[in-house]
Write an enzyme that holds these catalytic residues in place. Sequence first.
Site, short mmCIF file in Angstrom:
data_model
loop_
_atom_site.label_atom_id
_atom_site.label_comp_id
_atom_site.label_asym_id
_atom_site.label_seq_id
_atom_site.Cartn_x
_atom_site.Cartn_y
_atom_site.Cartn_z
CE LYS A 90 -3.86 2.19 0.19
NZ LYS A 90 -3.36 2.86 -1.05
CD GLN A 111 3.30 4.76 2.12
OE1 GLN A 111 3.87 5.55 1.40
NE2 GLN A 111 2.22 5.07 2.82
CE LYS A 114 4.08 7.56 5.45
NZ LYS A 114 3.74 8.51 4.35
CE LYS A 126 4.70 7.23 -2.06
NZ LYS A 126 4.08 7.69 -0.80
N GLY A 165 -2.61 8.22 -4.39
CA GLY A 165 -1.90 9.39 -4.89
C GLY A 165 -0.68 9.73 -4.06
CG ASP A 166 3.52 10.82 -2.86
OD1 ASP A 166 3.40 10.49 -1.68
OD2 ASP A 166 4.47 11.54 -3.26
CB THR A 210 -2.05 13.68 4.27
OG1 THR A 210 -2.48 12.58 3.47
CG2 THR A 210 -0.59 13.54 4.61
CG ASN A 241 -4.30 16.46 -0.54
OD1 ASN A 241 -3.79 15.66 0.21
ND2 ASN A 241 -5.59 16.64 -0.64
CB SER A 378 -5.53 4.84 1.81
OG SER A 378 -5.33 5.91 0.93
N1 GLU Z 1 1.18 9.05 -0.61
C1 GLU Z 1 0.64 9.00 0.73
C2 GLU Z 1 1.73 8.69 1.71
O1 GLU Z 1 2.84 9.13 1.55
C3 GLU Z 1 -0.59 8.13 0.84
C4 GLU Z 1 -0.47 6.73 0.37
C5 GLU Z 1 -1.80 5.97 0.33
O2 GLU Z 1 -2.84 6.53 0.65
O3 GLU Z 1 -1.73 4.78 -0.02
O4 GLU Z 1 1.54 8.05 2.72
#
Ligand code: GLU
Length: 446
Positions: A90, A111, A114, A126, A165-166, A210, A241, A378
């Site tokens: 994810k 990630q 996190k 990612k 997204g990112d 976020t 965002n 998410s």
């Molecule tokens: N890009 C975001 C992050 O850095 C969200 C990733 C997601 O929602 O999967 O955590």
Amino acid sequence: MDPKLEAVFQSVVARNPGEAEFHQAVREVFESLEPVIQRHPEYLESKMLERICEPERQIIFRVPWQDDRGDVQVNRGFRVEFNSALGPYKGGLRFHPSVYLGVIKFLGFEQIFKNSLTGLPIGGGKGGSDFDPRGKSESEVMRFCQSFMTELYRHLGEYTDVPAGDIGVGGREIGFMFGQYKRITNRYESGVLTGKGIAWGGSLVRTEATGYGTVVFANEMLKTRGETFDGKRVVVSGSGNVAIYAAEKVAQLGGTVVGFSDSGGFVVDEKGINLDLLKQIKEVERGRVSDYVERRPSAKLGNSGGSIWDVPVDVALPCATQNELNLGNAQTLIKNGVQVVAEGANMPTTPDAIHALRDAKVLFAPGKAANAGGVATSALEMQQNASRDSWDFEYTEERLTAIMENIHEVCYETAESYDAPGDYVVGANIAGFEKVAKAMQAFGLV
Ligand code: GLU
């Protein structure tokens, strides 16, 4: 760093040459792990660190597309499926010209921990491309997204890998990619992407999550010193965002956001940002921060030689991109009396700046803890998709707030239990790591 950890780190550098951001992200985690390997020598014996630093799978692919003039363009697409110990891979997709494998690997590595901290069943991954969305027409963006998904779809699935997204990827791009996925697979598989539109399987609060989550986390940090956002002066860097909704939550909690930025410069608005105007410029017109200054008499463009971190504030929220807050910026913030720095972006603070902030007893929250609200929401979107349900705004925000408060508590308590009170870097790295390592140990050598 402990010599055994240093040796593993050097082997990671040697195996991944030229990927400075990835090395930086790995080093930052390893620097926290010495007490963990002392308590758990089995992690060294089973090469847990080497295994965690090696992505389970890395996909690099050609993305050919035609621009509006009919010229052929070729970009490079990436998806790094880093770790699936806790759930399907994810993590977001970044479209930006600075993207190369080292950036995607640093983001994927962050990630893992996190996502572990959210307490929700999601692994780490990612992806993205060196495609530059700036200046592209809507149909060019659509053709690019369709070509990107035409390769990526075969690697995805609601139980396998779930992008979102990112930077450079928002609701519009997720829409184009979901449409193409649905067409190729002939499946309305809502849970394969998150950040979807509300009309077609998206979750309320995902857009805000976020930024809101970062401010909820920073508020918890303030509370440990008997304070709140009420009456605080704040800057957010960026104006995407994350920055916009961080600013919105600061205002809701009684603080004043006096500055924001984009790659073209920074704006100081002593009256506090007019969020409706900023949203209009950034979300509707896709304009620049200089457009804001033209329409807002109380705002001025910052000195071209200066930076947003020169503005005296109580709380600084870096919400733009990696390595945007350096040692000099940290020293200026400290001199001006900053109390809290919480990362809304991924790895925006350089390692020497982090050390300076911690030495000065400024409360500092790393992105893997402070900005986890986006990916957590998410995961809430995935829950709603799996149960073919949708929740209202209030309930979803309650869930997000509870998750952020819990991440704060876990980081705070883990830091205490490892003799590093108030050190959120140590707390986040150890708590994030331990859960992933335990799951990997349980699975055996796979
Ligand atoms: N890009 C975001 C992050 O850095 C969200 C990733 C997601 O929602 O999967 O955590």
